[in-house]
Write a protein that holds these residues in place. Structure first.
Motif, PDB file in Angstrom:
ATOM      1  N   UNK A 363      -5.184  10.668   0.181  1.00  0.00           N
ATOM      2  CA  UNK A 363      -6.054   9.692   0.824  1.00  0.00           C
ATOM      3  C   UNK A 363      -5.470   9.336   2.188  1.00  0.00           C
ATOM      4  N   UNK A 364      -6.324   9.274   3.179  1.00  0.00           N
ATOM      5  CA  UNK A 364      -5.837   8.924   4.507  1.00  0.00           C
ATOM      6  C   UNK A 364      -5.789   7.421   4.708  1.00  0.00           C
ATOM      7  N   UNK A 365      -6.254   6.699   3.725  1.00  0.00           N
ATOM      8  CA  UNK A 365      -6.251   5.239   3.818  1.00  0.00           C
ATOM      9  C   UNK A 365      -5.674   4.650   2.533  1.00  0.00           C
ATOM     10  N   UNK A 366      -5.347   3.378   2.609  1.00  0.00           N
ATOM     11  CA  UNK A 366      -4.954   2.664   1.399  1.00  0.00           C
ATOM     12  C   UNK A 366      -3.477   2.784   1.077  1.00  0.00           C
ATOM     13  N   UNK A 367      -3.112   2.234  -0.080  1.00  0.00           N
ATOM     14  CA  UNK A 367      -1.701   2.164  -0.467  1.00  0.00           C
ATOM     15  C   UNK A 367      -1.181   3.483  -1.026  1.00  0.00           C
TER      16      UNK A 367
END
Lengths: 436, 66
Positions: A363-367
């Motif tokens: 994922x390129x975003x998030x934790x």
């Protein structure tokens, strides 16, 4: 949504073809995001929903409705002989970490009841003396492992006994017709002489090995359904195999150069303490453990070679690190050609179509941008991610599990569910904790 | 990376990971949509005839290597 309604909906899971729908409701904390009216649905198989958003994980569609009606078709009853009533399950060697985790799952399982938990050491003691999380969940006490008691009280048995012990104990159960999942390595390797090489003992019953199926539901789902005897994979083995097998099957990687770098938590060492597991010695370590020739190498090579139809060699080095549960395998493969991200995604998605317990994390975003075993504690998921290094045609696969769950007890119960015709995910949909 | 032209505004496959991306019915040219699975951001290019193209949006990467 009230608790009573939620339980009823969960109960409906085994009856309807809307499994992913219900799962997502649980995952997203549906109590606050939807309003379900359950009246008469048990009879008519109808759920009325108002003001809710539903995401279907398999099709990745999201539906938003102010008011909708979902009509579920009842599934045809399967042909499994034990279906339709709670199966009586025993755990042999129940005082260890894997045995305790099997008990934890089964005590919340909709289709199973624990009738026996054996331990020589703790005979007569309540289960919570050894597994304190199980207090108030059962009145069972540990019993001595007696063959007649096992065969009379159980339909299904998990043998969570150590390597070298199962091979002596399991044959005594085979004549009874019990279905068995063995957690040890004693039936994993199909070449009997491999036990001398990897485990240091001569297999006393080599003729039995062929009767046990190596139990990875994501690969052998169909075969497991018709099996009575399962050998549960090693924790680092299944974590590695699940990441590698789509690429091995697709013929995308150099089969001579696969390097598996594993990190594993302290529970992987079992419940018996040693000086090396003493807190003062274990805390804070990044301890290389068997830099070459770790035992799980043998079963990884066996399964990958079998699935590929040709010999595959892997090099594996595990490390003991500073957490209790969890495995992260960082796997380096070298590809025969340049790959791009869409092709790698398609390879993974294509292989694991419909596999509820394999998730992809890149994922390129998030934790959590790559798999992290921390959030998998207690869950049965294997999270797989990747990157591709174009400079060296190096595919880096990242695979994480809870070593006691998908790496042991959770996978074993998943096999049991298939063997008995239950919903494959029954008892196993705990999504893990966050934060933890 | 850019995706193919879309006729249906409601949903399309992510050009990166093949997951489904929802496109709002009132989307405008230049709007950014993000894939729910892989997190890749895409800029919507909407032509006068209403066809939509996904173009990977530029993003600033983190650098923890210093």
């Amino acid at each position: 949504m009230g608790r009573k309604t939620k339980v009823a909906i969960c109960g409906l899971m085994a009856e309807v073809d809307a499994f992913s729908f219900v799962t997502e409701l649980e995952h997203e904390g549906a109590e606050s995001s939807c309003n379900l009216q359950s009246s008469n649905f048990a009879k008519k198989k109808i759920i009325y929903c108002s003001r809710m958003s539903i995401r279907f994980p398999r099709t990745r569609q999201t539906l938003k409705h102010k008011s909708s009606r979902f009509l579920f078709r009842k599934r045809e009853r399967n042909q499994f002989p034990l279906a339709g009533r709670k199966v009586r399950v025993g755990v042999v060697g129940a005082s260890g970490y894997v045995g305790g985790e099997i008990l934890r799952i089964l005590l919340g399982h909709p289709d199973a009841v624990v009738t026996l938990a054996t331990s020589k050491q703790y005979e007569g003691e309540p289960l919570h003396r050894v597994h304190p999380n199980l207090r108030t969940f059962t009145d069972l006490t540990f019993a001595a492992p007696k063959i007649d008691e096992i065969t009379s009280k159980c339909d299904f048995v998990f043998t969570a006994t150590p390597h070298g012990s199962s091979i002596r104990f399991v044959p005594t159960l085979l004549g009874s017709g019990l279905r068995i999942v063995d957690m040890s390595a004693d039936f994993r390797l199909k070449n009997p002489t491999a036990y001398e090489e990897w485990y240091g003992y001569k297999h006393p019953n080599p003729e039995l090995i062929k009767d046990f199926l190596y139990g990875i539901p994501e690969i052998y789902r169909f075969e497991i359904k018709s099996s009575k005897l399962i050998s549960n994979p090693g924790c680092m083995a299944i974590t590695s195999i699940l990441a590698l097998v789509p690429f091995v099957k697709a013929g995308l990687i150099d089969e001579e150069h696969v390097v598996i770098d594993s990190k594993i938590g302290s529970s992987g060492g079992g419940a018996k303490p040693t000086l090396g597991t003493h807190h003062a010695e274990r805390y804070g370590v990044v301890r290389p453990y068997k830099p070459i020739r770790h035992r799980h190498t043998a079963e990884i090579e066996q399964e990958l070679s079998r699935l590929a139809g040709r010999e595959i060699r892997v090099s594996m080095t595990p490390h003991a690190v500073n957490f209790v549960r969890g495995i992260l395998c960082t796997i380096h493969c070298f590809t025969k050609e340049k790959l791009d991200a869409p092709r790698i995604w398609k390879t993974l998605r294509g292989f694991y179509e419909g596999a509820r317990f394999v998730r992809f994390v890149r994922d390129k975003k998030g934790l959590a941008r790559y798999p992290d075993p921390k959030i998998l504690a207690g869950s049965n998921f294997c999270d797989i991610g990747f990157e591709f290094d174009e400079r060296a045609n190096r595919l880096v696969l990242l695979s994480a599990t809870d070593n006691l769950m998908k790496g042991a007890a959770g996978n074993a119960v998943q096999c049991m569910n298939l063997m008995l015709g239950f919903e494959e995910s029954a008892g196993l949909l705990f999504p893990g904790l966050h934060p933890i | 990376m850019s995706g193919g032209e879309l006729k249906d505004l409601s949903e399309t496959d992510c050009p990166e990971c093949s997951a489904k991306i929802r496109i709002p019915s009132d989307a405008i040219d230049g709007e950014i949509v993000t894939c729910p699975d892989c997190g890749t951001g895409f800029e919507l290019e909407i032509s006068g005839s209403g066809t939509v193209t996904l173009k990977q949006a530029e993003s600033v990467a983190e650098d923890w290597g210093e």
